[in-house]
Design a protein around this motif. Structure first.
Motif, PDB file in Angstrom:
ATOM      1  N   TRP B 114      34.218  51.582  61.035  1.00 27.93           N
ATOM      2  CA  TRP B 114      35.286  50.613  61.302  1.00 27.93           C
ATOM      3  C   TRP B 114      35.479  49.684  60.116  1.00 27.93           C
ATOM      4  O   TRP B 114      36.485  49.000  60.018  1.00 27.93           O
ATOM      5  N   THR B 115      34.527  49.675  59.175  1.00 26.65           N
ATOM      6  CA  THR B 115      34.675  48.828  57.994  1.00 26.65           C
ATOM      7  C   THR B 115      35.347  49.563  56.837  1.00 26.65           C
ATOM      8  O   THR B 115      35.535  48.980  55.765  1.00 26.65           O
ATOM      9  N   PHE B 116      35.657  50.847  57.011  1.00 30.01           N
ATOM     10  CA  PHE B 116      36.463  51.626  56.051  1.00 30.01           C
ATOM     11  C   PHE B 116      36.273  51.179  54.598  1.00 30.01           C
ATOM     12  O   PHE B 116      37.219  50.841  53.899  1.00 30.01           O
ATOM     13  N   LEU B 117      35.045  51.194  54.127  1.00 32.03           N
ATOM     14  CA  LEU B 117      34.731  50.616  52.814  1.00 32.03           C
ATOM     15  C   LEU B 117      35.320  51.444  51.667  1.00 32.03           C
ATOM     16  O   LEU B 117      34.915  52.565  51.415  1.00 32.03           O
ATOM     17  N   TYR B 118      36.283  50.868  51.004  1.00 34.03           N
ATOM     18  CA  TYR B 118      36.919  51.520  49.865  1.00 34.03           C
ATOM     19  C   TYR B 118      35.876  51.881  48.815  1.00 34.03           C
ATOM     20  O   TYR B 118      34.990  51.080  48.559  1.00 34.03           O
ATOM     21  N   PRO B 119      35.890  53.015  48.144  1.00 34.21           N
ATOM     22  CA  PRO B 119      36.902  54.075  48.221  1.00 34.21           C
ATOM     23  C   PRO B 119      36.541  55.231  49.157  1.00 34.21           C
ATOM     24  O   PRO B 119      37.026  56.343  48.968  1.00 34.21           O
ATOM     25  N   LEU B 120      35.722  54.956  50.176  1.00 40.03           N
ATOM     26  CA  LEU B 120      35.307  56.060  51.046  1.00 40.03           C
ATOM     27  C   LEU B 120      36.486  56.761  51.736  1.00 40.03           C
ATOM     28  O   LEU B 120      36.571  57.996  51.691  1.00 40.03           O
ATOM     29  N   PRO B 121      37.398  56.026  52.368  1.00 38.67           N
ATOM     30  CA  PRO B 121      38.498  56.746  53.024  1.00 38.67           C
ATOM     31  C   PRO B 121      39.324  57.587  52.046  1.00 38.67           C
ATOM     32  O   PRO B 121      39.759  58.695  52.380  1.00 38.67           O
ATOM     33  N   ALA B 122      39.499  57.055  50.830  1.00 37.54           N
ATOM     34  CA  ALA B 122      40.257  57.816  49.837  1.00 37.54           C
ATOM     35  C   ALA B 122      39.513  59.091  49.450  1.00 37.54           C
ATOM     36  O   ALA B 122      40.103  60.170  49.318  1.00 37.54           O
ATOM     37  N   GLN B 123      38.204  58.955  49.297  1.00 41.32           N
ATOM     38  CA  GLN B 123      37.372  60.110  48.960  1.00 41.32           C
ATOM     39  C   GLN B 123      37.448  61.162  50.072  1.00 41.32           C
ATOM     40  O   GLN B 123      37.605  62.353  49.817  1.00 41.32           O
ATOM     41  N   SER B 124      37.337  60.703  51.325  1.00 41.54           N
ATOM     42  CA  SER B 124      37.415  61.639  52.447  1.00 41.54           C
ATOM     43  C   SER B 124      38.788  62.284  52.509  1.00 41.54           C
ATOM     44  O   SER B 124      38.915  63.462  52.846  1.00 41.54           O
ATOM     45  N   ALA B 125      39.814  61.500  52.197  1.00 40.02           N
ATOM     46  CA  ALA B 125      41.167  62.048  52.220  1.00 40.02           C
ATOM     47  C   ALA B 125      41.285  63.199  51.228  1.00 40.02           C
ATOM     48  O   ALA B 125      41.915  64.214  51.504  1.00 40.02           O
ATOM     49  N   LYS B 126      40.642  63.017  50.066  1.00 43.40           N
ATOM     50  CA  LYS B 126      40.680  64.089  49.066  1.00 43.40           C
ATOM     51  C   LYS B 126      40.002  65.342  49.595  1.00 43.40           C
ATOM     52  O   LYS B 126      40.430  66.455  49.340  1.00 43.40           O
ATOM     53  N   MET B 127      38.909  65.147  50.335  1.00 38.76           N
ATOM     54  CA  MET B 127      38.119  66.296  50.753  1.00 38.76           C
ATOM     55  C   MET B 127      38.599  66.938  52.041  1.00 38.76           C
ATOM     56  O   MET B 127      38.570  68.146  52.190  1.00 38.76           O
ATOM     57  N   TYR B 128      39.010  66.098  53.005  1.00 37.70           N
ATOM     58  CA  TYR B 128      39.344  66.666  54.314  1.00 37.70           C
ATOM     59  C   TYR B 128      40.819  66.524  54.671  1.00 37.70           C
ATOM     60  O   TYR B 128      41.212  66.754  55.808  1.00 37.70           O
ATOM     61  N   GLY B 129      41.626  66.060  53.748  1.00 35.08           N
ATOM     62  CA  GLY B 129      43.043  65.859  54.082  1.00 35.08           C
ATOM     63  C   GLY B 129      43.317  64.400  54.390  1.00 35.08           C
ATOM     64  O   GLY B 129      42.453  63.691  54.905  1.00 35.08           O
TER      65      GLY B 129
END
Ligand code: HEM
Ligand SMILES: [Cu+2]
Lengths: 183, 488
Positions: B114-129
């Protein structure tokens, strides 16, 4: 050590707190004039307030001198001959420029990450957390640790970094002083 | 001054409480599943664990805010005329945001916390869409905008009625030596929450928008440390504010039960002004292990985190003890829960303050100690206040009465919540990290204790909720409308 202090302090103060609430609950069955209760209550509160301030000031004075951030203290202890290790976190592994140490080694870990933020958590042989810093891309955080005891230490990831977070573990070996055993 | 709440707002408050209580049960079940997995009683994949963890964290903070908002609106309506449309808009945006978050997690496998610590969501977006991250971040953004609108409206209303947020916080009494009492506690607390939570939401919106932009166009980046500042300025303050909203019920209800006034005298006002200031400052205690942050900022984090304990310990909780002391107050479901919630709040502040000490944080940050302390003041503080309010609402707006089962349920809830947070704190004490789907053998016992405690907590929550819904049937049935006194 700090873990034990934290646990005992918490238990102690929560116990006092529970006592206060329980006694007020007990007293709630009787009746009293609110204005006199307030008058007395405010008097007691002054001491209670000063007491809390004193405890907090004491804790502040005791702890602010030992911050893990700078090498001052480490240098005072003669860290100048320390070993510098570069550590990089990457999903889901730790890359280190050096992996074996000797007991007594004073090590400076320069910690960073190359993809997302990780957490560099150094655990001793008893799996007690002994030092940590964040591993953030674009930044290098330096944390110092002196290996007093030989044994197998581990680095655990302490900042959530996606589905492999809990496999992000690395063992490092600290050999006894005065030469490696060849086990 | 004693306005009746708008009937439409009363209905919306019921909706808030209904959603809060149902989601609470579901999220608690998620919590138990996590502990059972960590305790090796069941086995789920890490992907599922982290998805559930993300849902649990977001959902719990979300409903704490939702329930807190219901309390704030309900009591503030006594003093300030409020337009129910705003509350409804907030509710709709909340549900929209939550639906998007759920889609992100359960359809598109978003699991970055829930803390969506940048750049984790961006990294996941690259890997899983990108869909998961985009749904989650925009869902949070919509949710945040809903709250921001609400606070802007409330700020406008307080300004119209009291002449500004400063006056609502009693500045003319503190600084200008005006005699007498400040505005009602509900107004003071609302002003505090408007100031702090709007700041939080602006910080949150900034980092959410930046993260979204970065996913859409990776060439545009944001500094990860700056992003973390924004993230915790949002997350810490937002989570804190849930209790500053919910505590309004404690002021109102305990003073009604004890038939004693709980007025905003000078000390009270100073305490709330300090809370306002400190709550804005202390999020940096989440960055104590970011050594790149200037040292003075981190020392501020420690010192003011200590200080932030004082207003609640010395004024609010102490005030609750004083007002109950020798009051011959009637102990029923509502008064008991509010009294206990003050215990829960302070009990949670103790391990929090200890962990804000830098040397302690160095070996306890991101261990289970952290969920240990916030489950104490969220579970035994905020949630206890919200459940207490549900009973109070049914009692005064309907005709629910205290039964033996309520005493039992309250005891069940608090005893096992102590067990749960005890198991978390203990696990933190033996260095078990937080947010690990798999645990080492030496940590498993504490997880099992937590899981068993959790099962009983779920049971208690189900009984609370069932009692709430059964009590609702008589709400609003008296014609003409009349609110009952709780004290009788
Ligand atoms: C039956 C009651 C509950 C149980 C069994 C439970 C269990 C858990 C567990 C196992 C975790 C993950 C711990 C870890 O990091 O390893 C967690 C995290 C969390 N819980 Fe709960 N919980 C409960 C109630 C609550 C309540 C009432 C709230 C707030 C109102 C709450 C808010 C949170 C939050 C914000 C997190 C952090 C999630 C994250 O780390 O991303 N929980 N809970
Ligand atoms: Cu990691």
């Amino acid at each position: 050590m700090y873990q034990q202090i934290a646990m005992y302090t918490t238990v102690f103060f929560v116990f006092l707190l529970a006592l206060a609430f329980a006694s007020v609950y007990g007293e709630s069955k009787r009746s009293g004039e609110y204005s006199t209760i307030q008058e007395k209550g405010y008097k007691i509160r002054k001491f209670y307030f000063l007491g809390l301030i004193a405890i907090m000031a004491f804790a502040t004075v005791m702890t602010l001198g030992r911050l893990p951030y700078d090498s001052n203290q480490a240098e005072a202890e003669g860290l100048n001959e320390g070993i510098v290790v570069k550590v990089t976190g990457i999903q889901y592994a730790w890359e280190m420029s050096e992996e074996t140490f000797k007991a007594g080694d004073k090590v400076q870990f320069d910690v960073t990450a190359s993809d997302v933020t990780h957490g560099f958590g150094l655990y001793n042989e008893n799996m007690e957390l002994v030092a940590q810093t964040q591993a953030m891309p674009g930044y290098t955080n330096t944390v110092y640790y002196t290996f007093k005891e030989p044994g197998t230490y581990q680095i655990l990831c302490l900042e959530y970094c996606s589905a492999g977070h809990h496999v992000m573990v690395k063992e490092i070996v600290v050999e006894p002083e005065g030469g490696a055993s060849d086990e | 001054m004693n306005e009746a709440i708008h009937p439409l707002a009363r209905k919306t408050v019921v909706w808030h409480l209904a959603v809060t209580s149902l989601v609470l049960i579901l999220m608690m079940i998620f919590g138990v599943i996590m502990l059972m997995n960590q305790g090796e009683m069941i086995s789920i994949t890490p992907q599922w664990f982290y998805k559930i963890m993300t849902a649990h964290g977001t959902g719990m903070v979300g409903i704490a805010a939702l329930g807190g908002t219901a309390i704030l609106w309900y009591f503030l309506s006594k003093y300030v005329k409020l337009n129910p449309a705003i509350l409804i808009v907030n509710f709709v945006l909340f549900l929209t945001g939550v639906s998007m978050v759920l889609i992100a997690i359960f359809v598109f496998d978003f699991s970055d916390g829930w803390t969506f610590l940048y750049p984790l969501p961006a990294q996941s977006a690259k890997m899983y869409g990108a869909a998961g991250a985009v749904f989650f971040l925009s869902g949070m953004l919509i949710l945040g905008i809903g709250f921001l609108l609400l606070y802007m409206y409330l700020a406008a209303r307080l300004t119209a009625v009291y002449g500004g947020l400063g006056k609502a916080l009693g500045w003319d009494i503190i600084f200008r030596g005006k005699k007498g009492y400040g505005p009602p506690a509900a107004v003071v607390a609302t002003a505090m929450v408007i100031i702090t939570n709007s700041t939080a939401l602006l910080a949150g919106a900034t980092v959410l928008a930046a993260s979204l932009v970065n996913i859409i166009n990776p060439a545009i980046t944001i500094d990860p440390l700056l992003a973390k500042h924004f993230t915790y300025a949002f997350g810490h303050i937002f989570a804190n504010c849930t209790i500053y909203m919910a505590v309004i019920a404690v002021y109102e209800v305990l003073s009604e039960y004890t038939k004693r006034p709980w007025k905003a005298n000078k000390v009270f006002l100073i305490a709330w002004n300090c809370s306002t200031l400190f709550t804005l400052m202390i999020y940096t205690h989440h960055l104590l292990m970011d050594f790149a942050v200037p040292k003075w900022l981190l020392i501020i984090g420690q010192v003011f985190s200590y200080a932030n304990g004082l207003p609640v310990m010395v004024v609010t909780a102490y005030g609750a003890l004083m007002i109950v002391y020798r009051s011959r107050m009637k102990w029923d479901f509502a008064s008991s829960l509010f009294f206990l919630s003050m215990f829960g709040w302070v009990a949670g502040a103790i391990p929090a303050i200890i962990d804000a000490t830098i040397v302690v944080n160095h070996v306890m940050h991101n261990t289970k100690w952290v969920p240990g302390h916030f489950h104490t003041y969220m579970g035994m503080g905020v949630v206890a206040m919200i459940i207490g309010f549900m009973y109070y609402f049914n009692k005064t707006e309907g005709n629910q009465e205290h039964r033996g089962i309520d005493t039992f349920t309250i005891a069940l809830y608090f005893v096992f919540f102590m067990g749960l947070v005890g198991s978390f704190l203990y696990a933190g004490g033996i260095s078990a990290p937080r947010r690990w789907s798999e645990h080492l053998p030496q940590w498993v016992l504490s997880d099992q204790v937590g899981a068993v405690s959790g099962i009983f907590i779920v049971l208690a929550a189900i009984i609370f909720t069932a009692r709430f819904f059964s009590g609702l049937r008589c709400v609003g049935s008296q014609v003409p409308y009349q609110k009952k006194s709780a004290a009788g």
